[in-house]
Each structure stands twice: as C-alpha cells, then as structure tokens.
Design an enzyme around this catalytic site. Structure first.
Site, PDB file in Angstrom:
ATOM      1  N   TYR A 112      12.154 -33.506 -17.711  1.00  0.00           N
ATOM      2  CA  TYR A 112      10.691 -33.485 -17.651  1.00  0.00           C
ATOM      3  C   TYR A 112      10.182 -33.630 -16.226  1.00  0.00           C
ATOM      4  O   TYR A 112      10.900 -34.067 -15.334  1.00  0.00           O
ATOM      5  CB  TYR A 112      10.092 -34.590 -18.533  1.00  0.00           C
ATOM      6  CG  TYR A 112      10.277 -36.001 -18.007  1.00  0.00           C
ATOM      7  CD1 TYR A 112       9.336 -36.570 -17.145  1.00  0.00           C
ATOM      8  CD2 TYR A 112      11.377 -36.769 -18.375  1.00  0.00           C
ATOM      9  CE1 TYR A 112       9.503 -37.856 -16.659  1.00  0.00           C
ATOM     10  CE2 TYR A 112      11.550 -38.064 -17.899  1.00  0.00           C
ATOM     11  CZ  TYR A 112      10.610 -38.606 -17.038  1.00  0.00           C
ATOM     12  OH  TYR A 112      10.773 -39.867 -16.545  1.00  0.00           O
ATOM     13  N   ARG A 123      -3.464  -1.345  -6.240  1.00  0.00           N
ATOM     14  CA  ARG A 123      -2.620  -2.540  -6.208  1.00  0.00           C
ATOM     15  C   ARG A 123      -3.059  -3.436  -7.368  1.00  0.00           C
ATOM     16  O   ARG A 123      -4.149  -3.220  -7.924  1.00  0.00           O
ATOM     17  CB  ARG A 123      -2.775  -3.291  -4.887  1.00  0.00           C
ATOM     18  CG  ARG A 123      -4.197  -3.688  -4.604  1.00  0.00           C
ATOM     19  CD  ARG A 123      -4.341  -4.317  -3.236  1.00  0.00           C
ATOM     20  NE  ARG A 123      -5.760  -4.440  -2.935  1.00  0.00           N
ATOM     21  CZ  ARG A 123      -6.243  -4.805  -1.764  1.00  0.00           C
ATOM     22  NH1 ARG A 123      -5.428  -5.071  -0.776  1.00  0.00           N
ATOM     23  NH2 ARG A 123      -7.521  -4.908  -1.555  1.00  0.00           N
ATOM     24  N   CYS A 167       8.546 -38.128 -11.236  1.00  0.00           N
ATOM     25  CA  CYS A 167       7.145 -38.536 -11.350  1.00  0.00           C
ATOM     26  C   CYS A 167       6.446 -38.591  -9.988  1.00  0.00           C
ATOM     27  O   CYS A 167       5.317 -39.032  -9.888  1.00  0.00           O
ATOM     28  CB  CYS A 167       7.034 -39.878 -12.068  1.00  0.00           C
ATOM     29  SG  CYS A 167       7.816 -41.230 -11.179  1.00  0.00           S
ATOM     30  N   ARG A 204      -3.252   3.079   8.651  1.00  0.00           N
ATOM     31  CA  ARG A 204      -3.569   1.756   8.076  1.00  0.00           C
ATOM     32  C   ARG A 204      -2.338   0.891   7.979  1.00  0.00           C
ATOM     33  O   ARG A 204      -1.238   1.367   7.742  1.00  0.00           O
ATOM     34  CB  ARG A 204      -4.090   1.908   6.644  1.00  0.00           C
ATOM     35  CG  ARG A 204      -5.372   2.673   6.499  1.00  0.00           C
ATOM     36  CD  ARG A 204      -5.638   2.885   5.006  1.00  0.00           C
ATOM     37  NE  ARG A 204      -6.509   4.003   4.774  1.00  0.00           N
ATOM     38  CZ  ARG A 204      -7.800   3.882   4.455  1.00  0.00           C
ATOM     39  NH1 ARG A 204      -8.344   2.712   4.331  1.00  0.00           N
ATOM     40  NH2 ARG A 204      -8.538   4.957   4.263  1.00  0.00           N
ATOM     41  N   MET A 236      -5.087  -7.113   9.190  1.00  0.00           N
ATOM     42  CA  MET A 236      -4.477  -6.234  10.181  1.00  0.00           C
ATOM     43  C   MET A 236      -5.346  -4.994  10.372  1.00  0.00           C
ATOM     44  O   MET A 236      -6.409  -4.888   9.782  1.00  0.00           O
ATOM     45  CB  MET A 236      -3.061  -5.898   9.747  1.00  0.00           C
ATOM     46  CG  MET A 236      -2.157  -7.117   9.835  1.00  0.00           C
ATOM     47  SD  MET A 236      -0.528  -6.812   9.215  1.00  0.00           S
ATOM     48  CE  MET A 236      -0.817  -6.422   7.526  1.00  0.00           C
ATOM     49  N   HIS A 294     -15.359  -9.282   2.582  1.00  0.00           N
ATOM     50  CA  HIS A 294     -14.285 -10.160   3.031  1.00  0.00           C
ATOM     51  C   HIS A 294     -14.398 -11.550   2.417  1.00  0.00           C
ATOM     52  O   HIS A 294     -13.446 -12.077   1.834  1.00  0.00           O
ATOM     53  CB  HIS A 294     -14.329 -10.238   4.561  1.00  0.00           C
ATOM     54  CG  HIS A 294     -13.286 -11.111   5.161  1.00  0.00           C
ATOM     55  ND1 HIS A 294     -13.530 -12.423   5.487  1.00  0.00           N
ATOM     56  CD2 HIS A 294     -11.993 -10.879   5.445  1.00  0.00           C
ATOM     57  CE1 HIS A 294     -12.428 -12.949   5.980  1.00  0.00           C
ATOM     58  NE2 HIS A 294     -11.483 -12.031   5.964  1.00  0.00           N
ATOM     59  N   LYS A 349       0.831  -1.201   0.000  1.00  0.00           N
ATOM     60  CA  LYS A 349       0.000   0.000   0.000  1.00  0.00           C
ATOM     61  C   LYS A 349       0.874   1.263   0.000  1.00  0.00           C
ATOM     62  O   LYS A 349       0.653   2.180  -0.792  1.00  0.00           O
ATOM     63  CB  LYS A 349      -0.897  -0.010   1.238  1.00  0.00           C
ATOM     64  CG  LYS A 349      -1.940   1.071   1.225  1.00  0.00           C
ATOM     65  CD  LYS A 349      -2.753   1.075   2.515  1.00  0.00           C
ATOM     66  CE  LYS A 349      -3.419  -0.238   2.761  1.00  0.00           C
ATOM     67  NZ  LYS A 349      -4.812  -0.174   3.114  1.00  0.00           N
ATOM     68  N   SER A 362      13.960 -41.582 -13.309  1.00  0.00           N
ATOM     69  CA  SER A 362      12.765 -40.839 -12.919  1.00  0.00           C
ATOM     70  C   SER A 362      12.736 -40.782 -11.389  1.00  0.00           C
ATOM     71  O   SER A 362      12.726 -41.822 -10.726  1.00  0.00           O
ATOM     72  CB  SER A 362      11.514 -41.533 -13.451  1.00  0.00           C
ATOM     73  OG  SER A 362      10.380 -40.829 -13.012  1.00  0.00           O
ATOM     74  N   GLY A 401      -7.796  -7.396   5.143  1.00  0.00           N
ATOM     75  CA  GLY A 401      -8.572  -7.375   6.376  1.00  0.00           C
ATOM     76  C   GLY A 401      -7.904  -8.029   7.570  1.00  0.00           C
ATOM     77  O   GLY A 401      -8.504  -8.125   8.638  1.00  0.00           O
TER      78      GLY A 401
HETATM   79  C1  PEP Z   1       7.289 -42.010  -5.827  1.00  0.00           C
HETATM   80  O1  PEP Z   1       7.690 -42.698  -4.914  1.00  0.00           O
HETATM   81  O2  PEP Z   1       7.504 -40.798  -5.923  1.00  0.00           O
HETATM   82  C2  PEP Z   1       6.484 -42.607  -6.909  1.00  0.00           C
HETATM   83  C3  PEP Z   1       6.139 -41.919  -7.962  1.00  0.00           C
HETATM   84  O3  PEP Z   1       6.067 -43.872  -6.716  1.00  0.00           O
HETATM   85  P1  PEP Z   1       4.860 -44.284  -5.739  1.00  0.00           P
HETATM   86  O4  PEP Z   1       4.195 -43.062  -5.296  1.00  0.00           O
HETATM   87  O5  PEP Z   1       4.012 -45.172  -6.557  1.00  0.00           O
HETATM   88  O6  PEP Z   1       5.595 -45.002  -4.674  1.00  0.00           O
END
Ligand code: PEP
Ligand code: MG
Length: 893
Positions: free
Chosen positions: A873, A357, A853, A114, A125, A475, A39, A786, A123
C-alpha cells in the site's frame, strides 16, 4: 514500426536525418516521435492515412543533437556534415510534389519552418513562415495570387525571419506597422492597401540594415539554411530550458525541424485558418470546439491580435471545407483513439491539415472524454485509465469558490473562462515579481496584457493568470490549462500598465499587491479575497474511479490525524489509515498544546504521569472518532514522534519562558534549566520517535492504553475496529523490542480489565537507513513495515528536511538534482533502500505487510515505483488519494 524504405539516392536508413512526407506517402509515422518530434510524426501519419497535408520534410531530433554536440564542442553554428545535402534532396521531392521551386519567380514555392520536439512545448521554440520570398519571388507570387497578398506575405516574412533568425526585436517592425496605420488613420492591418504594404516592405528591409548592418538575406536557400539552424538554436533558449525544467521534461535529443510547403489562409474570403479540439477540452463535451479566422494566417489566431470567430461560423461561409474537416476529425479520433487538437488552413476553399496531436484538456474534460469514449465503444477501460493523467485528478480536486452566488456584485470584469478552478491572490504585473512573491510564500495572480513564453516561470509561480488579450487557444490559456491553473484570458475591459504597475478594471484602479479573485470556469474577475472550498466530484469520476479500482493492485490509504480527515480520505476512496500522526492531535486547541507542553517540560516521573493523565482523554476521544470513521478498515496509529521544537511557542526567550511557566506551573528557573536540557543542535535527528517512548515508557503506555480502550469502546458500539500500532524512527531491533513489549503488556492489561480482546498488529516505520539494511531482523518483531520516506530521504541524502530550500534552487539549476527529493522519490538511492528492506523483511516474515506513508505516497512517479517493487500500500493526504489510486492503476497496466 520501422521507417519506410529510403528514397533512391537518400541516406541509408540508420543514418537518415531527413524524412519526407507528401502526397499519399511518408517516410515516417506516428510512432517515430522521438526522432521526428510530435509534430513531424503526426504530419507523416496524416499524410500516410490519406489526409491532405501540405508536402514537406522533417529534419530529425538526431540532427539537432548532432548540431548541439558540435556547438558544445566548439564546432561553431554550422549544419552537421552531410545534412544540408539531405535537406536539398528532400526539398527536391517537395518541389516535384508541388510542381514549384524555392526561389523560382515563375512557380514560387514558399515554406514554413517549424520546431517540434517529442514532447509538446507550446510556443517555446521558433517558427518561420513564408520563407523563400525576395524581391524577385514576390513579383512572381503577385502575378499568381495578387499584389496585395504577395506583399502582405513578404512583410510578414521579413518581420518573422528578422526576429527569429536574425535576432531583431519584433517591436521594431511592429512600430513601423503601427506608425503606418496611425498615419493613414486605419484600425486593422487588413485595411492597408498595396502601396502601404510595398512601403512597409521597404521600411522592414531597412530595419535589417540599421540594426544588423547588413541586407536582408535574399537567397531562399540561404534563408532555409539559416532558419533550420535558428530552430535548432531555439531548443536551448532560456525560455525553452525553463519550460522543460518546470515541466520536468528530460532525456530528449532536441527539436526536429518541420519544413513544409506553405498554404495560405490569407488569400481572401474563401481562405482562412483555424484551430480546434475534436471535443471540448474544458468540459469534455462531444462537440468540435475551436476558433476560425477568415482571411488570416495561423499566427493571427494564436497571438490574439484578432479575435477569432467560433468554429461554427465556418459552416456557413465555407461549407465544403467544413464538411471535410468534420470528417477528418472523425477519422483522426478513430485512428488515434484520442481527443485531438488540430490546426488547419483553407486556401481558396481547399482544406489543408497542418497539425494534429492529442489535445490537452482539463481534469473535468479528461474524465468525461475517457468515460464517453468507453461508452462509444472507441476504447476499453484500460485505455481510458491510461488517458487520464494523475494531475488531471489533481485539477478536479482544486479549489472553487465557497459560495459562487455571493460575489456577483463584486465582479468587476469578465474575460474568457480559459482554465477552470478558482484562484485568490495579490496581483503582480511581471513574471519575475510573481516568482519572487511566490518564493516569499504569497499567493499571487499574474496580470498581463498577454503572456508570452518569457512569462512561464511567473505563470507557474502564480495561483492564477489574468490577461487582457488573447482567445481560448492563446498562450496563457493553453499553458494554464496544461497545468490545471486557473486562468481568465482575453479580458478586454482591463487596461494593464506594466510600467506603473497598475491595472484599470471596470473604472477601478488596482495596484500591485491588491487582492483579486478569479473564476477560471466563468471568466469572472472579482474584487477582493473570496473564500475557497474544494469541489464535489462528478458521476463520471465515480464511474472512472471504479475502473481504476478494478485494475490497481496497490492499496491506497490515507494519512489522517482527525476524524474529519479520515472521512475525507474515505470519501476519496482510501482503504484505511496508513498514518495517524498522534502528535498532530495536540495542535488543535490551546488546552491540548498546554497539556503537551506540560508533558515535554515534565522533569520527574510524577510530573510526567500527571501530564499524561491530561493527554489520555484527548487521545481516547480522537481515536474513537477515527475508528468509527474507518469502520471495517485498518487504522495505523503511530506512537508520538514530536520534533520537540515544533511544540515550543514562538517569540523571544523571555516571552517563551513566561508562556511555558503559565502552561506548566513551573518557575522561570525550572523552565530555563529544562529548556537548556532539552535543547538540541539537530532536532530532526534528536530526541524524537521511539527514543522518546523508550526513555519514557509511560508515554507509550498511555498511548497504547488510549488506542485499546478506544478500540474496545467503538467495537462495543458495533463498529469493526482494526488497530495497528506503529513505532517511529526505529534503527535497531532492540528499540522496537522494547516498545513492542510495553504495548503488549498494556494490551493484555486493558483486555483483561474489559474481559474482551481486539485483534491488533504492531509494526515498525522504516525511516532510518540502518533499519532498512537490517530489515530482516526488524521483521522478526514487526508485523508490518511502513516506509517513512521523508526521514529516510533526509537521512539517506543527509539533507535537512527543514533546510533544503537554502540550496535546492542552486542544485536544480545546476542539474545536480532533477527534482526535490522530498517531493519525488529518489528511486536510485532511497528507492534502493526501500527495495532492500522489502526483500529482507519478507525473507524473515513472508506475510509482512509493507507500505509507505511519507509524502511520496501521493506523487505519481513514486507511486509507480512502489507498485513496481511490490509494496502492499501507499498512504497519502486525503486529497491525493484519487491521484494515488490512478497512479497505482496505471502502474498495474
Ligand atoms: C516520514 O518520515 O516519512 C513520515 C511519514 O514521518 P514524519 O513525516 O512525521 O516524520
Ligand atoms: Mg518520519
């Protein structure tokens, strides 16, 4: 940008804690949010670019930090040394600018005080308005601005100051006001006459004496001193701390305090106050969107006490200030290159800008605004990408009602469509209950007359919020919209009785636990439990995501175990499957679970072979469907990794044994003996992952055969198939080596039999810390890595994935953990292992493909980390794919 040179006699630049802004000049600017709060920095900026801002000064967050430090050190609630002198210096500048004096009855100056941290905490503070009034000043003010106005301001100040600074409950003042209205037979505050207001002032002052045992502090400088400390104190209030914890706001010094000359929207019909967004924050439509109240102060709009008019009404009743406001909005959008949220007041036809803002918006609004601003030439693609937050996309992917036209006869009330999306849940009436029920796994809708900052915990726990009072900027509306949570506000036909835990809606009485559905996009309140579905995506989103893909470097894959999930992921932009958990393929039908149980319970190679014979066709059919869905894209199939306990039936031992004996053709005794042999103290660290495939190579062989036979079949149908087989829970190169050799043997056999070959890769999951540390050796055998960050987190912290809930709340509340490490990657520890393994793996195999993953693959801050450490990835669930794409693009910027 450096702050402007300090004023004569002020503190040296490096130590300055008070920053003045006024007519055409500013000590600060918009880049100084950390020090001046959002602000304060924006007030300074608006003054700097020549908009009419009431003069004032900002006491810095650093001053707040010093104050808190002093408090923590037992120094008492006093201003840090020297600060008060700086405040008085700045006050003199404001007095000079205004030609008025604080406490001077002849030329009265009133102030607003303020809060304002670097990150907006709506809201949470405290604020004090009309500061500077006392019995002398009120008479001076009355002479200049009328007695009614002066005493109305005075009673408001006594209420606010008493509540915020002196800790007197607001209700004690409200009771006096209501009693007065009842006695006089009045409906609105505006109907009170001068005498009523004078009497109220006397009554309010008496409230101080009765509750605090002291007179109201009439010295304006003392009022200012106390108000600044109260705002500092509000930084550490329970509700503010809770809000910061829910919103993961960390690392701030404290709140700044903005002290500013008051302007009055309650000086009759040529005055008013309003709030607006420069575009519609729900839909993104390019049209000013706001609310306005004639003859009112800001708190009247925000509190929902009076229902405001649409902003358009101002065009008629105050054309000149309206034209200036429209112009200011254009200037601000151009200057900030953002959709802005603005507060303003008109005092006797003169416009004053009180705050600006960047405006909070829904996911739908965010994408449209970003795309429109690019089309208008206001911003480029890169700025557009930065403008949309990953959580905005989360909102776009939120549930809607499956069939919106089917429920019209069940609509029992309608309120304002305060925050879009649909919610279905059981009603509760208290924030605490919402949190409790939520922790028991229930979906709840929090029903309140209106929400306040104390309710944020319960609002967060609820799937939807319904309030009886308040507008689109109340709010409830603002907080819910920020979270992308469904909210219907201002539903005046409902009557909430908190004490009895009932709500009367359209003549029906609903009790705690009854089911309601809310449509936050239309404001409809619907009786019962409607089915929900996921939304379809807009053309603007398609355009926006194409810009995202131009920029991002990380690939985003999907975790999918079925053809349907694979297609959903692909539709959301997945570039392949990063994890197909083959054990999940057996949850989908009784036959499959039976076959899987038969395999688990098999005691001999023959029994196992027989069970595998049952599993093979299921696997093959599923793989074929998945390969077809992912035509031309890699499909990473993980060998079985079943924590065995997940496949056992629930119930008492006798029932379990009976069911298993039906499923497996074994006697009760055989089953009991086998169960005993298989039972584990720590199933998550037990007989799972490659340990299973190594002990029973025929299992891996069956899976490899299903993969390759399916690949050949689908390839023959004209699809491009890119299978990648992944070995789970590897900790030593020997484990991986053994599995690789089984897979390669099967591949050779299947290819020879079919007289064809398919290109494939074999990789390793890195989810055991040891594998991360010896990644160079693992990479000699693995063509890709992975990271299974779920298990890697479990084993790095030694926290059971399944049991962390028992101590996580304590850890979070004590600040031992900032986040659940299974949700947000622990970059310092687990992340370091990811870094080490990536470096070491690529050292021995430079073209090693590396991805992740675990659940962190769809969490924005974790995705940013994976991009930074050079992963190829991330892979996440289908509906998080767009979020991961955006997070990846933002990381690339
Ligand atoms: C993990 O362990 O991150 C994974 C992808 O395998 P799971 O969750 O199936 O153990
Ligand atoms: Mg795992």
């Amino acid at each position: 940008m450096a702050p402007a040179a300090h004023r004569d006699g002020g503190a040296p630049e490096t130590e300055r804690r008070v920053f003045h802004f006024g007519k055409g000049r500013s000590d600060g600017n918009k880049a100084m949010k950390d020090l001046l709060g959002g602000k304060g920095a924006n007030l300074a900026e608006m003054a700097r670019i020549g908009l009419s801002v009431p003069p004032g000064f900002t006491v810095s967050t650093e001053a707040c930090r010093q104050y808190q430090q002093q408090l923590g050190g037992g120094g008492g609630a006093a201003m840090p040394p020297g600060l008060w002198d700086e405040v008085l210096d700045a006050l003199r500048c404001v007095e000079r600018d205004m030609g008025a004096g604080l406490g001077d009855p002849r030329r009265p100056l009133l102030l607003s005080v303020r809060s304002g941290a670097a990150v907006s905490m709506p809201g949470m503070m405290d604020t004090v308005l009309n500061l500077g009034l006392n019995d002398g000043v009120v008479d001076g003010l009355a002479e200049r601005s009328g007695r009614r106005f002066a005493f109305d301001s005075y009673r408001r100040f006594l209420d606010m100051f008493g509540n915020v600074v002196m800790g007197i409950p607001h209700e004690l003042f409200e009771e006096k006001l209501e009693a007065m209205k009842v006695a006089k037979g009045l409906r609105n505050d505006t109907e009170l006459n001068v005498k009523d207001l004078e009497d109220l002032v006397a009554e309010y002052k008496n409230v101080y004496v009765v509750t605090k045992g002291e007179q109201f502090p009439s010295d304006p400088k003392r009022q200012l001193h106390l108000a600044i400390l109260a705002v500092f104190d509000s930084w550490d209030s329970t509700r503010a701390k809770k809000y910061r914890s829910i919103n993961r706001i960390t690392g701030l010094k404290g709140t700044a305090v903005n002290v500013q000359c008051m302007v009055f929207g309650n000086m009759g019909s040529t005055s008013g106050t309003g709030v607006l967004f420069t575009r519609n924050p729900s839909t993104g439509e390019k049209k000013l969107y706001g609310e306005f109240l004639v003859n009112a102060q800001g708190e009247d709009v925000v509190s929902g006490n009076r229902t405001p008019q649409e902003l358009d009404a101002m065009k008629e009743c105050m054309p000149e200030p309206y034209a200036e406001l429209v112009e200011n909005c254009k200037i601000l959008e151009k200057h900030y290159k953002e959709m802005m949220d603005i507060e303003f007041t008109v005092q006797e036809n003169r416009l004053w800008m009180l705050q600006c803002r960047t405006g909070k918006r829904t996911g739908k609004g965010a994408v449209k605004i970003a795309v429109d601003m690019v089309n208008e030439g206001l911003i480029d693609h890169r700025s557009a990408i930065k403008m949309v937050e990953p959580r905005h996309l989360d909102q776009l992917l939120h549930p809607q009602f499956e069939n919106p036209s089917s429920y019209k006869d069940k609509v029992i009330a309608a309120g304002l469509p305060a925050s879009p999306g649909a919610a279905v849940g059981q009603i509760v009436f208290a924030a605490f209950d919402a949190e409790t029920w939520h922790s028991e796994g229930k979906s709840v809708i929090l029903v309140r007359t209106e929400t306040s900052a104390e309710d944020v915990g319960g609002m967060h726990a609820a799937v939807g919020i319904l309030t009886a009072r308040g507008g689109m900027t109340s709010h409830a509306a603002v907080v819910a919209r920020g979270w992308g949570k469904c909210c219907v506000a201002g539903c005046s036909s409902i009557h909430v009785n908190d004490a009895e835990k009932v709500v009367v809606v359209g003549g029906k009485v609903l009790y705690e636990g009854d089911w309601l559905s809310l449509n936050g996009s239309t404001g409809e309140v619907i009786l019962g439990k409607l089915p929900l579905s996921l939304p379809t995506l807009s053309a603007d989103l398609g355009t926006f995501m194409s810009w995202v893909d131009e920029v991002k470097q990380l690939k985003v894959m999907v975790n999918a175990d079925t053809p349907a999930d694979a297609l959903a992921g692909r539709k959301n932009g997945a570039e392949g499957i990063g994890l197909c958990r083959t054990e999940h393929m057996f949850f989908s039908s009784d036959e499959r679970i039976k076959a899987m149980r038969q395999m688990i319970m098999a005691d001999t190679a023959e029994q196992r072979q027989e069970a595998l014979g049952l599993l093979l066709p299921y696997q093959k059919t599923d793989f074929e469907g998945i390969f077809r869905a992912m035509d031309g894209l890699p499909v990473t199939i993980r060998l079985l990794d079943p924590p065995l306990h997940e496949f056992l039936p629930e119930g008492n031992v006798e029932d379990v044994v009976h069911m298993l004996s039906c499923h497996t053709n074994s006697t009760h005794e055989e089953i009991l003996a086998r169960v005993e042999k298989l039972s584990e103290v720590n199933p998550m660290l037990g007989f799972r992952g490659c340990r299973l495939g190594i002990s029973y190579p025929e299992l891996t062989a069956m899976q490899a055969r299903a993969v390759f036979e399916a690949a050949i079949a689908v390839n023959d149908q004209g699809f491009q198939v890119l299978p990648e087989i992944m070995v789970p829970l590897v900790g030593t190169p020997q484990e991986l080596g053994q599995q690789v050799s089984v897979i390669r043997q099967v591949a050779d056999k299947v290819f020879a039999h079919a007289e064809t070959t398919i290109t494939y890769r074999i990789g390793s999951m890195i989810e055991v810390p040891r594998a991360a540390l010896i990644a160079d050796e693992i990479a000699e055998l693995a063509e890709f890595f992975s990271f299974g960050t779920n298990d890697l987190t479990q084993m790095t912290f030694g926290y059971s994935r399944d049991d962390i809930g028992k101590f996580l709340p304590t850890y979070m509340s004590q600040g031992i953990l900032q986040h659940d490490p299974f949700e947000v990657l622990d970059q310092k520890g687990v992340g370091e292992l990811v870094k080490i393994a990536t470096e070491r793996g690529r050292r021995s195999r430079p073209d090693l493909k590396v991805g992740i993953c675990g659940e962190h693959g769809g969490e924005p801050s974790s995705v940013a980390f994976f991009a930074k450490v050079g992963l190829d990835y991330v892979s996440c669930s289908p509906f998080r794919v767009p979020i991961a794409r955006l997070a990846a693009a933002q990381a690339a910027l």
